[in-house]
Design a protein around this motif. Sequence first.
Motif, mmCIF file in Angstrom:
data_model
loop_
_atom_site.group_PDB
_atom_site.id
_atom_site.type_symbol
_atom_site.label_atom_id
_atom_site.label_comp_id
_atom_site.label_asym_id
_atom_site.label_seq_id
_atom_site.Cartn_x
_atom_site.Cartn_y
_atom_site.Cartn_z
ATOM 1 N N LYS A 11 0.830 -1.220 0.000
ATOM 2 C CA LYS A 11 0.000 0.000 0.000
ATOM 3 C C LYS A 11 0.863 1.268 0.000
ATOM 4 O O LYS A 11 0.522 2.265 -0.645
ATOM 5 C CB LYS A 11 -0.950 -0.012 1.192
ATOM 6 C CG LYS A 11 -2.117 -0.997 1.005
ATOM 7 C CD LYS A 11 -3.052 -1.016 2.198
ATOM 8 C CE LYS A 11 -4.231 -1.946 1.929
ATOM 9 N NZ LYS A 11 -5.140 -2.050 3.083
ATOM 10 N N ASP A 71 1.553 6.581 -6.893
ATOM 11 C CA ASP A 71 0.388 7.383 -7.291
ATOM 12 C C ASP A 71 0.720 8.879 -7.200
ATOM 13 O O ASP A 71 0.390 9.669 -8.089
ATOM 14 C CB ASP A 71 -0.804 7.042 -6.391
ATOM 15 C CG ASP A 71 -2.090 7.723 -6.861
ATOM 16 O OD1 ASP A 71 -2.231 7.902 -8.084
ATOM 17 O OD2 ASP A 71 -2.914 8.100 -6.018
ATOM 18 N N SER A 76 -12.484 -10.588 -2.250
ATOM 19 C CA SER A 76 -13.451 -9.474 -2.248
ATOM 20 C C SER A 76 -12.744 -8.114 -2.192
ATOM 21 O O SER A 76 -13.260 -7.119 -2.685
ATOM 22 C CB SER A 76 -14.419 -9.600 -1.062
ATOM 23 O OG SER A 76 -13.687 -9.643 0.158
ATOM 24 N N SER A 77 -11.549 -8.095 -1.597
ATOM 25 C CA SER A 77 -10.790 -6.832 -1.475
ATOM 26 C C SER A 77 -10.065 -6.464 -2.765
ATOM 27 O O SER A 77 -9.516 -5.361 -2.876
ATOM 28 C CB SER A 77 -9.754 -6.958 -0.346
ATOM 29 O OG SER A 77 -10.351 -7.372 0.855
ATOM 30 N N LYS A 94 -11.267 -6.410 -6.058
ATOM 31 C CA LYS A 94 -11.987 -5.838 -7.215
ATOM 32 C C LYS A 94 -11.577 -4.393 -7.510
ATOM 33 O O LYS A 94 -11.285 -4.029 -8.653
ATOM 34 C CB LYS A 94 -13.492 -5.913 -6.936
ATOM 35 C CG LYS A 94 -14.374 -5.333 -8.059
ATOM 36 C CD LYS A 94 -14.273 -6.175 -9.324
ATOM 37 C CE LYS A 94 -15.354 -5.781 -10.322
ATOM 38 N NZ LYS A 94 -15.285 -4.440 -10.805
ATOM 39 N N ASN A 95 -11.567 -3.548 -6.490
ATOM 40 C CA ASN A 95 -11.218 -2.134 -6.688
ATOM 41 C C ASN A 95 -9.790 -1.979 -7.229
ATOM 42 O O ASN A 95 -9.517 -1.104 -8.060
ATOM 43 C CB ASN A 95 -11.347 -1.349 -5.379
ATOM 44 C CG ASN A 95 -12.789 -1.209 -4.949
ATOM 45 O OD1 ASN A 95 -13.696 -1.244 -5.785
ATOM 46 N ND2 ASN A 95 -13.023 -1.061 -3.644
ATOM 47 N N LEU A 96 -8.899 -2.850 -6.732
ATOM 48 C CA LEU A 96 -7.500 -2.793 -7.180
ATOM 49 C C LEU A 96 -7.372 -3.194 -8.659
ATOM 50 O O LEU A 96 -6.624 -2.582 -9.411
ATOM 51 C CB LEU A 96 -6.625 -3.708 -6.316
ATOM 52 C CG LEU A 96 -6.570 -3.383 -4.820
ATOM 53 C CD1 LEU A 96 -5.791 -4.454 -4.074
ATOM 54 C CD2 LEU A 96 -5.914 -2.024 -4.588
ATOM 55 N N ASP A 103 -9.766 -2.938 -10.898
ATOM 56 C CA ASP A 103 -10.362 -1.838 -11.672
ATOM 57 C C ASP A 103 -9.361 -0.698 -11.871
ATOM 58 O O ASP A 103 -9.253 -0.131 -12.957
ATOM 59 C CB ASP A 103 -11.611 -1.298 -10.957
ATOM 60 C CG ASP A 103 -12.775 -2.286 -11.026
ATOM 61 O OD1 ASP A 103 -12.750 -3.169 -11.914
ATOM 62 O OD2 ASP A 103 -13.689 -2.184 -10.189
ATOM 63 N N LYS A 104 -8.663 -0.368 -10.792
ATOM 64 C CA LYS A 104 -7.662 0.706 -10.853
ATOM 65 C C LYS A 104 -6.531 0.331 -11.818
ATOM 66 O O LYS A 104 -6.097 1.152 -12.633
ATOM 67 C CB LYS A 104 -7.097 0.960 -9.448
ATOM 68 C CG LYS A 104 -6.008 2.031 -9.353
ATOM 69 C CD LYS A 104 -6.508 3.406 -9.708
ATOM 70 C CE LYS A 104 -5.423 4.443 -9.534
ATOM 71 N NZ LYS A 104 -5.814 5.766 -10.030
ATOM 72 N N GLU A 106 -7.773 0.553 -15.339
ATOM 73 C CA GLU A 106 -7.842 1.975 -15.730
ATOM 74 C C GLU A 106 -6.466 2.482 -16.188
ATOM 75 O O GLU A 106 -6.350 3.173 -17.200
ATOM 76 C CB GLU A 106 -8.344 2.791 -14.526
ATOM 77 C CG GLU A 106 -8.593 4.257 -14.806
ATOM 78 C CD GLU A 106 -8.930 5.023 -13.524
ATOM 79 O OE1 GLU A 106 -8.426 6.153 -13.387
ATOM 80 O OE2 GLU A 106 -9.668 4.476 -12.668
ATOM 81 N N TYR A 150 -9.224 -10.528 -13.509
ATOM 82 C CA TYR A 150 -10.685 -10.418 -13.650
ATOM 83 C C TYR A 150 -11.330 -11.797 -13.790
ATOM 84 O O TYR A 150 -12.368 -12.088 -13.189
ATOM 85 C CB TYR A 150 -11.049 -9.567 -14.872
ATOM 86 C CG TYR A 150 -11.183 -8.095 -14.591
ATOM 87 C CD1 TYR A 150 -11.977 -7.628 -13.548
ATOM 88 C CD2 TYR A 150 -10.546 -7.149 -15.400
ATOM 89 C CE1 TYR A 150 -12.102 -6.265 -13.299
ATOM 90 C CE2 TYR A 150 -10.668 -5.789 -15.161
ATOM 91 C CZ TYR A 150 -11.455 -5.346 -14.096
ATOM 92 O OH TYR A 150 -11.588 -3.997 -13.858
ATOM 93 N N TYR A 181 -11.341 -13.454 -10.457
ATOM 94 C CA TYR A 181 -12.284 -12.781 -9.543
ATOM 95 C C TYR A 181 -13.726 -13.194 -9.858
ATOM 96 O O TYR A 181 -14.475 -13.618 -8.965
ATOM 97 C CB TYR A 181 -12.150 -11.257 -9.652
ATOM 98 C CG TYR A 181 -13.199 -10.511 -8.871
ATOM 99 C CD1 TYR A 181 -13.100 -10.375 -7.487
ATOM 100 C CD2 TYR A 181 -14.329 -9.982 -9.512
ATOM 101 C CE1 TYR A 181 -14.083 -9.717 -6.763
ATOM 102 C CE2 TYR A 181 -15.310 -9.331 -8.806
ATOM 103 C CZ TYR A 181 -15.193 -9.193 -7.424
ATOM 104 O OH TYR A 181 -16.183 -8.557 -6.708
#
Length: 420
Positions: free
Chosen positions: A209, A216, A242-243, A245-247, A249-250, A253, A271, A274
């Motif tokens: 992180k 970033d 479950s944790s 998905k957002n990563l 997606d990022k 992107e 993906y 997941y």
Amino acid sequence: MNYKKLIILLFIISFSKLFCQNDINFGIQEKFDKAVRFYEKNKLDSSLFYFKKIEKSNLPEFKGETYYYLGHIYKISQDFELSLNYFKLAEKEYIKVNDINLIAKNYISIAEFYRAKYDFNLAEEYLNKVANFLKTDSLSSRVKAYYWNRKAAIYTEKYHDTKNSIKCSEKVIALAKEINDSSLMASSYNEIAFIYENLDDKRAEGYYKKSIEISDKLGDDLTQCHVLLNLVRYYYRNKKISSAKNLIDKADELVKKNDFIKKKKEVCDKYYLYYADAGDYKTALEYHEELLELEKEDLINKWNEELVETERKYELDSANESLKLQELSIEKKNAEILSSKRRLFYAISFLIALIALAFVIIFFYSQVKYKNKKLKKLSEENTFLVSETNHRVNNNLQLIAYLISDIIRKKKMKMKKLNL
């Protein structure tokens, strides 16, 4: 007055050349800065375009760094042969300027080149060369940081020595903080997180992180994407899907934004895993098909690259053969020319020897002729002198004979007178 004008003219020409050279250097410096900026933004095609232009300029002050960056660009493009060639060229240029930091930096890059190809022995050999520089304490903190960073990778991948790998990574982080190199810090947090995955889950997650946060802030999309996918892999491994998905997606992107083709496959794979785990098999199948399509494209591209490489090697071999034949032809012609030159040399030497001999003969003949003339003259003089001597002796003898006869005659007359 003319001399003064000539001196002024030469002075003006010298300064105009100097200004022109400065303008050229400024233009090349501008291109170099652009090339480095494109490289840092991972726009390799644009970076390669400018570095190739700089390479053609052949200016000594830009050679080393240009070769160094070209080595990295070709390594990322997986043209390993060209990459290694450019690193070797950079090494020669850095040795010429005798800059230990540049030499060490290049050795670390060559070590990383071999590590990426899993040739850990050669990688370690080049890192040991840098270790010799460390003993002199003449390396900059930045180069030291890169050295310990790659040393940590060797400890992890070759020796599976997590203890020493962590020590090296901690040294890197300390040095990165000292020189305020956030990019290196992000890379080091990512590597130390990977090591801690088997030792301390929470610390591993925390380091990942931190790396994402730093990259970033820096706007380093490639590093951020790479670390995001590492963290997703970590979540999958620890059943925290479950944790993730957002990563994902990022990361997706960032891939779409920067066209990270090599990362696109990893995103599709994540993906797929997941959605398969979530029970959405239709979406999972779509990503699986996309993944297969990407792998197919990758295989075609690799096949095309291999085909191009084979054609290039064939053309190169043909060119080499042609060059060898030309060299043999040139060697033959050179031998013939050399043989002709030798024959000509011998002929000229023989002719010179003949001329020299003729001159010697003429010289000696003239000397003999001159001496003969002299002797003849002396002989004639001697003959004349002898004849003169004979003539005078004859005259003297005749005079003596006359005197004797006169004395005898006088004595006879006296005797006759006495007898009378």
